[in-house]
Design an enzyme around this catalytic site. Sequence first.
Site, PDB file in Angstrom:
ATOM      1  CG  HIS A 197       4.331  30.265  55.603  1.00  0.00           C
ATOM      2  ND1 HIS A 197       4.201  29.350  56.621  1.00  0.00           N
ATOM      3  CD2 HIS A 197       3.501  29.841  54.610  1.00  0.00           C
ATOM      4  CE1 HIS A 197       3.348  28.405  56.252  1.00  0.00           C
ATOM      5  NE2 HIS A 197       2.906  28.682  55.038  1.00  0.00           N
ATOM      6  CE  LYS A 223      11.390  59.476  33.541  1.00  0.00           C
ATOM      7  NZ  LYS A 223      10.513  59.488  32.380  1.00  0.00           N
ATOM      8  CD  GLU A 281       3.525  54.557  35.128  1.00  0.00           C
ATOM      9  OE1 GLU A 281       4.727  54.567  35.442  1.00  0.00           O
ATOM     10  OE2 GLU A 281       3.131  54.151  34.026  1.00  0.00           O
TER      11      GLU A 281
HETATM   12  O1  PA5 Z   1       3.775  53.454  31.341  1.00  0.00           O
HETATM   13  C1  PA5 Z   1       4.618  54.283  31.099  1.00  0.00           C
HETATM   14  O2  PA5 Z   1       4.380  55.243  30.346  1.00  0.00           O
HETATM   15  C2  PA5 Z   1       6.016  54.198  31.667  1.00  0.00           C
HETATM   16  O3  PA5 Z   1       6.164  53.143  32.543  1.00  0.00           O
HETATM   17  C3  PA5 Z   1       7.003  53.981  30.549  1.00  0.00           C
HETATM   18  O4  PA5 Z   1       6.687  52.784  29.889  1.00  0.00           O
HETATM   19  C4  PA5 Z   1       8.417  53.932  31.082  1.00  0.00           C
HETATM   20  O5  PA5 Z   1       8.715  55.113  31.796  1.00  0.00           O
HETATM   21  C5  PA5 Z   1       9.412  53.774  29.946  1.00  0.00           C
HETATM   22  O6  PA5 Z   1       9.245  54.802  29.020  1.00  0.00           O
HETATM   23  P1  PA5 Z   1       9.834  54.701  27.570  1.00  0.00           P
HETATM   24  O7  PA5 Z   1       9.200  53.558  26.887  1.00  0.00           O
HETATM   25  O8  PA5 Z   1       9.532  56.017  26.930  1.00  0.00           O
HETATM   26  O9  PA5 Z   1      11.332  54.472  27.713  1.00  0.00           O
END
Ligand code: PA5
Length: 442
Positions: free
Chosen positions: A305, A419, A284
């Site tokens: 394996h 989303k 990310e």
């Molecule tokens: O690193 C990030 O920002 C995302 O992985 C969020 O943690 C994830 O989308 C969950 O978001 P939230 O904590 O707002 O529900």
Amino acid sequence: MLTINLSNAKSFVSDEELASYLPKLEDADRKLREGSGKGSDFLGWLTLPEQYDREELTRIKAAAKKIQSDSKVLVVIGIGGSYLGARAVIEFLRSPQYNLLPKDTPEIYFAGNNLNADAANEIITLIGDRDFSVNVISKSGTTTEPAVLFRVFRELLVKRYGEKGAASRIYATTDKARGALKTLATAEGYESFVIPDNIGGRYSVLTAVGLLPIAVAGIDVDALMDGAHGAMEAFKEKGLDNPAWAYAACRNALLAKGKRIELLACYDPAFRFMAEWWKQLYGESEGKDGTGIFPASVDLTADLHSMGQYIQDGARCLMETVVHIGRSNTRLRVPDDAQNLDGLNFLSGKDLLEVNEQAFRGTILAHVDGGVPNMVVNLEEKTEKALGEMIYFFEYACGLSGYVLGVNPFDQPGVEAYKKNMFALLGKPGYEDRARELAARL
Ligand code: PA5
């Protein structure tokens, strides 16, 4: 303290090439420490091991004790950065079989990290008629998966304990002021913990996001924070003797040579979710603007394996980072066998740690011979302190590496695309135009 060994990457990247990254690393480090780079609103993790809210940590420990005393099960509801860190630490330090092992702490199940009915119903079956509590974690408070699953488990709590009883068993970890979950928590009087504004989800394991479930599992959260604090101090050193600088330089140098995929490997199956946490952190943070190293992982020796053939012999786009743990917490000797039909008596009396160690050493050399550069991150032992060091190491190296790569390591604009489509297809008000457009394509 954690160290890094790049000797098995040196036939791919020379010392001079690594040193050529020093100006970029200095710039990246300055951007992090001065807050002058992209995404600088999200640098709270950099000094968190020193500047965390002590009063909140005391409340976290008290809440963990209450959950341990009034619940046989804790359901942790969250996704991405609001899920992976806690699970990773619990599985690594306690066990992937934590829920099955004899213990005096509650079983812990993770929900809201998918939208699968079977997975949720299985957790409900596992809870049965036992007492349980819920820790719902969402920074935005609006993420669909945890919000939907929170409805499900909240309804279950209310049916079992009534509105007031349910409220006393719900712990909300969210923004300090904003979002639907914060509004609900305030209205219903849930005990709440804060995800600091300046810490993004994937950097939040050492906030209440991770610390409450981790403390419920009986893990020493002070020692975890101490480990991170030690790393924070140690990794202030500038230069390639700093393991984080060396790691960031080496993986960027390897990317420049076409190694676009990084495999994180470990010879301890308890590491599996640490690798999942690492994949989110690096994927990310770096995978944007058409660039980035694709983070993948393997469990060794198991995956030798299954994936071993590809690693040894497939497309030469791989680099490998092995997390090497110096000690195991228990011992197990290979028994002698008078008949020796399996021909393994040459191993008789050896500890499995030694057998595993030779598998690690032999595999590295084989992979290097096959064209896969190896970086080895050495962890002294499997303890809270060592893990705190490693968490901080990977976070800091990720910030450095992202800036060296030239991206903003602290945003995640790409996460929004699915989303919007999902909302449109589910008929969320405001998404009508997109719904029509998608319908025409489906
Ligand atoms: O690193 C990030 O920002 C995302 O992985 C969020 O943690 C994830 O989308 C969950 O978001 P939230 O904590 O707002 O529900």
